[in-house]
Enzyme design. Sequence first.
Site, PDB file in Angstrom:
ATOM      1  N   SER A 142       0.843  -1.200   0.000  1.00 49.63           N
ATOM      2  CA  SER A 142       0.000   0.000   0.000  1.00 49.63           C
ATOM      3  C   SER A 142       0.877   1.248   0.000  1.00 49.63           C
ATOM      4  O   SER A 142       2.025   1.219   0.480  1.00 49.63           O
ATOM      5  CB  SER A 142      -0.892   0.011   1.248  1.00 49.63           C
ATOM      6  OG  SER A 142      -1.599   1.231   1.360  1.00 49.63           O
ATOM      7  N   TYR A 156      -1.773  -0.811  10.299  1.00 45.30           N
ATOM      8  CA  TYR A 156      -1.885  -1.089   8.863  1.00 45.30           C
ATOM      9  C   TYR A 156      -0.638  -0.642   8.100  1.00 45.30           C
ATOM     10  O   TYR A 156      -0.044  -1.427   7.349  1.00 45.30           O
ATOM     11  CB  TYR A 156      -3.133  -0.410   8.301  1.00 45.30           C
ATOM     12  CG  TYR A 156      -3.390  -0.725   6.847  1.00 45.30           C
ATOM     13  CD1 TYR A 156      -4.032  -1.900   6.482  1.00 45.30           C
ATOM     14  CD2 TYR A 156      -2.996   0.154   5.835  1.00 45.30           C
ATOM     15  CE1 TYR A 156      -4.278  -2.199   5.153  1.00 45.30           C
ATOM     16  CE2 TYR A 156      -3.236  -0.133   4.502  1.00 45.30           C
ATOM     17  CZ  TYR A 156      -3.877  -1.314   4.161  1.00 45.30           C
ATOM     18  OH  TYR A 156      -4.105  -1.603   2.839  1.00 45.30           O
TER      19      TYR A 156
END
Length: 268
Positions: A142, A156
């Site tokens: 990501s 995350y």
Amino acid sequence: MSRGDRRTVLITGASAGIGAALARVFAGHGWDLILTARREDPLRTLAAELSGMGAHATVIPEDLADPEAPRRLLAAIADCDLQVDGLVNNAGFSRTAGFLRTDPASHEAMIRVMLTAPVELARLFAPGMVERGHGRILNVASLAGQMPATGGDTLYGPIKSFLIKASQGLHLELRGTGVHVTALCPGYTLTEFHDVNGTRAEVSTAYPAWMWQTAEHVADVGYRAVETNRPKVTPGAMNNVLAGLAKHLPDAMALNMVGGHARRLKRI
């Protein structure tokens, strides 16, 4: 090699979003597929669609939050007499309620699904790829992995950062073997991801439409990058600008930048 000269790719988290888009891209380039995710029905629907494209898709439902899942996948694939020529570690989710308000079991599951399982699956299937002199490993990380961690969604970004670094290390280790390793680092993408973590309303109003990309575009960029053996790829010019800013700004400024992001999403 299964079905003559066709290769087979295992895609985790293939039931929707980027995972399903990647399945379609691989199928369009002549690959057969092994699809895994927790939800069986969407996998069956996708498998039928891919069959219409001429690809053979095997469905093996599995929950990667279970520590035994990677070994079960290995055994199930062997029982199907299939060979894994490509691995796409795509499964993932996030929790945005904050570190102290999130059930530790949810954090444990995040670490299992997005960090431990990709490492284990690569370790299980990469040796065969090296032995055969051909393989593709695409780890869906990501843009968050290239930025300071965001408050509220505390784990995350660090998990994705680990996946980027691990991908780069494996890329270097397998250079010259015929096995390509790439970390794909999308930014905001139009999938059900934000519906699942409960931030759809916030992210839809916090950022303009031009900052969003489609899962199909991200999947195409990822496929082309792993085929050319790029160690890392970040789809979208603006996402590359943001990653560059985070890399070169002083820590205090970078933290303020992502702190403003978290406040827009009402995470902190």
